[in-house]
Write a protein that holds these residues in place. Structure first.
Motif, PDB file in Angstrom:
ATOM      1  N   LEU A 110       0.806  -1.221   0.000  1.00 59.28           N
ATOM      2  CA  LEU A 110       0.000   0.000   0.000  1.00 59.28           C
ATOM      3  C   LEU A 110       0.839   1.270   0.000  1.00 59.28           C
ATOM      4  O   LEU A 110       0.328   2.336  -0.315  1.00 59.28           O
ATOM      5  N   GLY A 111       2.093   1.174   0.379  1.00 64.36           N
ATOM      6  CA  GLY A 111       2.954   2.341   0.415  1.00 64.36           C
ATOM      7  C   GLY A 111       2.894   3.019   1.774  1.00 64.36           C
ATOM      8  O   GLY A 111       2.108   2.681   2.648  1.00 64.36           O
ATOM      9  N   SER A 112       3.760   3.987   1.931  1.00 63.32           N
ATOM     10  CA  SER A 112       3.854   4.701   3.201  1.00 63.32           C
ATOM     11  C   SER A 112       2.719   5.712   3.336  1.00 63.32           C
ATOM     12  O   SER A 112       2.485   6.510   2.431  1.00 63.32           O
ATOM     13  N   PRO A 113       2.032   5.739   4.459  1.00 66.26           N
ATOM     14  CA  PRO A 113       0.958   6.713   4.642  1.00 66.26           C
ATOM     15  C   PRO A 113       1.492   8.110   4.960  1.00 66.26           C
ATOM     16  O   PRO A 113       0.736   9.069   4.953  1.00 66.26           O
ATOM     17  N   TRP A 114       2.780   8.239   5.222  1.00 65.58           N
ATOM     18  CA  TRP A 114       3.347   9.526   5.607  1.00 65.58           C
ATOM     19  C   TRP A 114       3.980  10.295   4.453  1.00 65.58           C
ATOM     20  O   TRP A 114       4.436  11.403   4.631  1.00 65.58           O
ATOM     21  N   THR A 115       4.013   9.693   3.257  1.00 66.30           N
ATOM     22  CA  THR A 115       4.590  10.400   2.116  1.00 66.30           C
ATOM     23  C   THR A 115       3.544  11.315   1.498  1.00 66.30           C
ATOM     24  O   THR A 115       2.352  11.038   1.504  1.00 66.30           O
ATOM     25  N   LYS A 116       4.030  12.410   0.944  1.00 70.16           N
ATOM     26  CA  LYS A 116       3.137  13.353   0.266  1.00 70.16           C
ATOM     27  C   LYS A 116       2.992  12.955  -1.186  1.00 70.16           C
ATOM     28  O   LYS A 116       3.960  12.627  -1.860  1.00 70.16           O
ATOM     29  N   ASP A 117       1.768  12.974  -1.693  1.00 65.15           N
ATOM     30  CA  ASP A 117       1.493  12.670  -3.084  1.00 65.15           C
ATOM     31  C   ASP A 117       1.493  13.983  -3.863  1.00 65.15           C
ATOM     32  O   ASP A 117       0.605  14.822  -3.680  1.00 65.15           O
ATOM     33  N   LYS A 118       2.490  14.160  -4.713  1.00 62.36           N
ATOM     34  CA  LYS A 118       2.625  15.434  -5.442  1.00 62.36           C
ATOM     35  C   LYS A 118       1.554  15.610  -6.491  1.00 62.36           C
ATOM     36  O   LYS A 118       1.213  16.729  -6.851  1.00 62.36           O
ATOM     37  N   ASP A 119       1.023  14.536  -7.023  1.00 61.73           N
ATOM     38  CA  ASP A 119       0.024  14.627  -8.098  1.00 61.73           C
ATOM     39  C   ASP A 119      -1.348  15.031  -7.558  1.00 61.73           C
ATOM     40  O   ASP A 119      -2.134  15.633  -8.293  1.00 61.73           O
ATOM     41  N   HIS A 120      -1.646  14.737  -6.322  1.00 63.14           N
ATOM     42  CA  HIS A 120      -2.994  14.969  -5.784  1.00 63.14           C
ATOM     43  C   HIS A 120      -2.960  15.904  -4.582  1.00 63.14           C
ATOM     44  O   HIS A 120      -3.675  15.705  -3.618  1.00 63.14           O
ATOM     45  N   GLU A 121      -2.141  16.904  -4.612  1.00 60.68           N
ATOM     46  CA  GLU A 121      -2.096  17.845  -3.489  1.00 60.68           C
ATOM     47  C   GLU A 121      -3.330  18.739  -3.493  1.00 60.68           C
ATOM     48  O   GLU A 121      -3.815  19.136  -4.548  1.00 60.68           O
TER      49      GLU A 121
END
Length: 63
Positions: A50-61
């Motif tokens: 699922l990936g890290s929940p603490w990373t920021k998604d640059k595409d969906h800010e």
């Protein structure tokens, strides 16, 4: 009649498991360690998939 046979079969399976000692193994302190290792492994796999929940998604800010 079918439910009576199934109930007797389940009773015999439980008695057989008690006779063999399955519940003694499940109640041992090693099972707690095994369960903790299984939980940590499941969390590790979920983190990987699922990936890290603490990373920021640059595409969906959001603004």
């Amino acid at each position: 009649m079918k439910s009576v046979l199934v109930s007797l079969l389940m009773f015999m399976v439980v008695l057989g498991a008690m006779y063999i000692g399955v519940f003694d193994v499940l109640a041992s302190p090693y099972m707690m360690i095994f369960a903790i290792i299984c939980v940590i492994a499941a969390l590790g796999f979920a983190f990987k998939v699922l990936g890290s929940p603490w990373t920021k998604d640059k595409d969906h800010e959001q603004d």
